[in-house]
Scaffold this active site. Structure first.
Site, mmCIF file in Angstrom:
data_model
loop_
_atom_site.group_PDB
_atom_site.id
_atom_site.type_symbol
_atom_site.label_atom_id
_atom_site.label_comp_id
_atom_site.label_asym_id
_atom_site.label_seq_id
_atom_site.Cartn_x
_atom_site.Cartn_y
_atom_site.Cartn_z
ATOM 1 N N CYS A 38 -11.734 -46.000 99.798
ATOM 2 C CA CYS A 38 -11.841 -46.035 98.346
ATOM 3 C C CYS A 38 -10.467 -45.813 97.735
ATOM 4 O O CYS A 38 -9.467 -45.640 98.441
ATOM 5 C CB CYS A 38 -12.829 -44.987 97.831
ATOM 6 S SG CYS A 38 -12.278 -43.290 98.079
ATOM 7 N N ASP B 114 20.609 -68.108 78.669
ATOM 8 C CA ASP B 114 19.308 -67.609 78.215
ATOM 9 C C ASP B 114 18.931 -66.294 78.893
ATOM 10 O O ASP B 114 17.992 -65.624 78.457
ATOM 11 C CB ASP B 114 18.206 -68.633 78.505
ATOM 12 C CG ASP B 114 18.428 -69.946 77.771
ATOM 13 O OD1 ASP B 114 18.874 -69.894 76.608
ATOM 14 O OD2 ASP B 114 18.157 -71.004 78.362
ATOM 15 N N ASP C 157 14.289 -71.986 73.894
ATOM 16 C CA ASP C 157 15.598 -72.617 73.957
ATOM 17 C C ASP C 157 15.361 -74.121 73.842
ATOM 18 O O ASP C 157 14.263 -74.608 74.109
ATOM 19 C CB ASP C 157 16.273 -72.271 75.284
ATOM 20 C CG ASP C 157 17.561 -73.029 75.487
ATOM 21 O OD1 ASP C 157 18.415 -72.998 74.587
ATOM 22 O OD2 ASP C 157 17.700 -73.676 76.544
ATOM 23 N N CYS D 229 -8.334 -42.871 98.847
ATOM 24 C CA CYS D 229 -7.525 -43.034 100.057
ATOM 25 C C CYS D 229 -6.159 -43.612 99.707
ATOM 26 O O CYS D 229 -5.137 -43.212 100.269
ATOM 27 C CB CYS D 229 -8.226 -43.962 101.049
ATOM 28 S SG CYS D 229 -9.848 -43.378 101.579
ATOM 29 N N ASP E 89 16.004 -71.871 80.242
ATOM 30 C CA ASP E 89 16.299 -72.318 81.600
ATOM 31 C C ASP E 89 17.768 -72.187 81.970
ATOM 32 O O ASP E 89 18.146 -72.512 83.095
ATOM 33 C CB ASP E 89 15.869 -73.780 81.787
ATOM 34 C CG ASP E 89 16.868 -74.759 81.175
ATOM 35 O OD1 ASP E 89 17.443 -74.423 80.110
ATOM 36 O OD2 ASP E 89 17.071 -75.832 81.755
#
Length: 748
Positions: free
Chosen positions: A15, A644, A429, A18, A640
């Site tokens: 569970c 950026d 962008d 643990c 990208d």
């Protein structure tokens, strides 16, 4: 010393309690800075400096669990989980065979089943003891072992509840058999209760293990993409078959039609269409020619290719995708904290409730009726299930992030998967995000005839060759037609003192035909800063070009305005469609670009954006994101490029196009593996569905215990039915999470 992350495959957890015990044990090891134990995947991700695998494994073993270092070159965690599933199944099978006769004796316990014949031999307490004992102490030994280690570590887990409840039924039955010889066989013994409880719980554990294995199947599917063998070209031109692990950067490999590409590389000869859907989610094959990049694990469909190996091992795109998916699945989402807090006090609270149940029945509800009190108490112990709480969040995260990865959407952390659905403002962008990022030269002309056009073209060509900016490369490629040679290399100007003015343009000293020129190429702002006069006619011409969506630049030589160039970048074919889908979600859409305002406004009008922030220097992009956040907006930034990266890092959610630079992808929280903004709408949808699924799981996990424990305490639930309900609760949570793997992510 560099920070590293090691992964351990765990076993023996029952569970969420643990998982907390293992986290505490690993946190105490030298060099460990953070630990995340995923109960659903049974993987511990340990981060720190100078980590010692043996010490980590020993710490887990001392806590009462098993662990081994994950080495994907040797075996996968899925292989190890398959072994654990088989063992759990065989335990259940053996327990079921021994429990079935005991289960049959239950027909003799009820008046409404008295017509069903039950052999007297089955009612013998000694036969029942003989059948129940192996189930209790061999098949059920895992619960005793787990209880011992949990209590030794000062905690209590589900094993404690199971061991306590079944032991009470088992030993109470022995007491009756030895010390109450005049009992009625059909009234007192609970051997069948303890045995059937353990059998049902083992069945639930097996179902749970199978379901958890399915929730982590995304990584297994990714691992299966890479072939094990490759055809390497020899110096003689012949080929030899080698293991992919033996390939080296620079090797030439042959890829035939119908074969998977072994590793990342560059096509050096041949043409084909590559099916990249398994990595990017793009359904249409992508045409590949000389110098095009191909990724390992993708499928060569039609043509023969010779490929130069560029990346191997952990540096390949596939390896990095697997790493990102694992990182997301093994991290802990903020919404998990509530479940963790409840799980930490759950078992002690249940033990108190069980004690109060016994007391209430003996004192108030049925004084002297120990049987009813006993059954109600055992039912409370076995129906309580912290497993469902522990599984509620991680199984949804694993299923959701895995399904997103199949669609080419990589969430780097589970908290990102949770937070993305809260975004209300998206900043884009322009170049490479809304546009293709492959601009072309559209205009080149002179303002005066002081210098020949060929001379100006040569100077501009040589100057822009020094820059790696996409606009510079477009100018270089476009000016070839104006030059007297193919690439401007013959009798080319000598460039000195080259300087890139960020967000404005470039400048340099160029020596050409024994004459030295000071050349500036860029925005009007750059020329004005250099004291170059720009007349009204030139300004009007440049503005007209900008209103057409082109990026126009002026060219000054020796302090005089001489010429202009204009570059246009076409919009991505899917940008309009994707932005429409985002607008339907009620999101505010903004473009943030270094382009001049006229060009930016023209593109924004075509796309229907809500706002434009133009003429922004790269270093100022992050500041504009902060200003939007200061208004209370939850901002996602999509980009990208290298410039950026700061804005991606500052935004609440940074989203990088997978076709962008490695810097941008590293700085982002989400990577879109294909050049298609429809992936952005899909990422938002996957986040929404995953969070909704987590909330459903948590609701039912809480509701199950809130409703089930009082019913059990009231005596309305037989212990064996309570055990069955407990076993099914975890399975139901995992099956609900698995629905995310069947989500259809439409393009809109």
């Amino acid at each position: 010393m560099a920070t590293e992350t090691l992964q351990l495959q765990l076993s023996g957890m029952s569970c969420a309690g643990c998982a907390k015990s293992i986290e505490r044990a690993l946190q105490s090891c030298d060099g460990v800075t953070s630990v995340n134990v995923n109960f659903a995947s049974e993987i511990a991700a340990v981060t720190g400096d100078g980590l010692q695998p043996k010490q980590l494994i020993t710490a887990v073993q001392d806590a009462g669990y098993s662990a081994q270092l994950i080495d994907r070159s040797q075996s996968s965690p899925e292989d190890q989980r398959d072994d654990a599933q088989q063992l759990q199944f065989f335990k259940f099978l053996a327990a079921a065979i021994l429990s079935l006769p005991l289960l049959y004796t239950m027909f003799g316990h009820f008046s409404w089943t008295s017509g069903i014949p039950v052999p007297a031999l089955l009612m013998s307490p000694w036969l029942q003891l003989l059948l129940a004992t192996p189930v209790q102490f061999i098949m059920g030994w895992q619960f005793y072992r787990g209880s011992y280690h949990a209590l030794r570590n000062g905690a209590a887990n589900m094993d404690v509840l199971v061991a306590l409840g079944t032991s009470a039924a088992y030993f109470y039955s022995i007491y009756l058999a030895w010390f109450a010889p005049d009992y009625h066989p059909h009234e007192g013994l609970y051997f069948e209760t303890s045995a059937v409880l353990i059998t049902l719980i083992l069945l639930g554990k097996w179902f749970e293990a199978r379901a958890k294995g399915r929730s982590s199947s995304a990584i297994q599917k990714l691992l299966q993409l890479q072939p094990e063998r490759a055809l390497r070209e020899l110096a003689t031109g012949d080929t030899e078959e080698v293991a992919v692990a033996d390939l080296k950067v620079g090797d030439i490999i042959h890829v035939r039609p119908g074969q998977s590409i072994p590793t990342d590389g560059k096509v050096i000869s041949g043409e084909s269409a590559i099916d990249e859907s398994m990595l990017t989610g793009e359904s249409m094959p992508v045409a590949k020619h000389d110098d095009d990049v191909v990724m390992g694990g993708t499928m060569n469909t039609t043509g023969f290719l010779r490929v130069e190996v560029k990346q191997i091992g952990a540096e390949t795109a596939l390896a990095k995708i697997i790493q990102i998916v694992e990182q997301a699945q093994n991290s802990k989402a903020p919404i998990q904290r509530l479940a963790d807090r409840v799980a930490s006090i759950f078992v002690p609270a249940v033990l108190v409730i069980a004690a109060l149940t016994m007391l209430t029945w003996i004192v108030f509800l049925a004084p002297g009726d120990w049987r009813s009190a006993f059954e109600a108490t055992v039912a409370v112990l076995v129906i309580a299930c912290p497993c469902a709480l522990g599984l509620a969040t991680p199984t949804s995260i694993m299923a959701g992030s895995g399904r997103a990865a199949q669609a080419g959407i990589l969430f780097k952390q589970s908290d990102v998967l949770e937070r993305t659905q809260a975004v209300d403002t998206i900043v884009f962008d322009k170049t490479g995000t809304l546009t293709e990022g492959r601009p072309k030269l559209t205009d080149f002309g002179l303002f005066n005839q002081a210098l020949p056009q060929a001379t100006v073209a040569t100077l501009v060509h040589s100057l822009e060759k020094q820059s790696e900016h996409p606009l510079a490369q477009a100018i270089v490629n476009g000016l070839v037609a104006h030059l007297g040679n193919d690439d401007g290399a013959t009798d080319a100007p000598k460039i000195q003192q080259f300087n890139a003015h960020q967000g404005k343009g470039v400048s340099a000293k160029a020596t050409y035909h024994d004459h030295s020129y000071q050349v500036f190429i860029g925005s009007l702002r750059l020329l004005e800063e250099q004291g170059v006069h720009v007349n009204d006619h030139a300004q009007q011409l440049l503005r007209e070009l900008q209103t057409q969506g082109k990026t126009a630049m002026a060219i000054a030589v020796d302090g005089e305005l001489h010429a202009y160039v204009a570059v246009a970048d076409t919009l991505r074919s899917t940008s309009k469609e994707a932005l429409q889908a985002l607008r339907r979600r009620g999101l505010k859409l903004i473009m943030l670009t270094g382009d001049n305002n006229h060009t930016a406004q023209a593109i924004a009008q075509e796309l229907g954006l809500d706002d434009v922030i133009a003429e922004v220097l790269p270093e100022d992009k992050a500041n504009h994101i902060k200003e939007l956040q200061a208004t209370g907006a939850t901002v996602a930034m999509v980009g990208d490029g290298i410039n950026d990266a700061p804005a991606l890092a500052v935004a609440d959610i940074g989203i990088a196009m997978g076709t962008g630079t490695h810097v941008a992808i590293e700085a982002a929280d989400i990577a879109l593996m294909r050049a298609d903004l429809n992936g952005l709408a899909q990422a938002l949808e996957m986040s929404r569905l995953t969070v909704r699924n987590i909330r459903q799981n948590l609701f039912w996990a809480f509701a199950y215990n809130v409703i089930g424990i009082p019913i059990a305490a009231s005596g309305l639930l037989a212990p064996w039915l309570a055990g069955g309900a407990m076993a099914l609760s975890s399975v139901s949570v995992v099956l609900n999470a698995l629905r995310l793997q069947r989500v259809k992510l439409n393009r809109q």
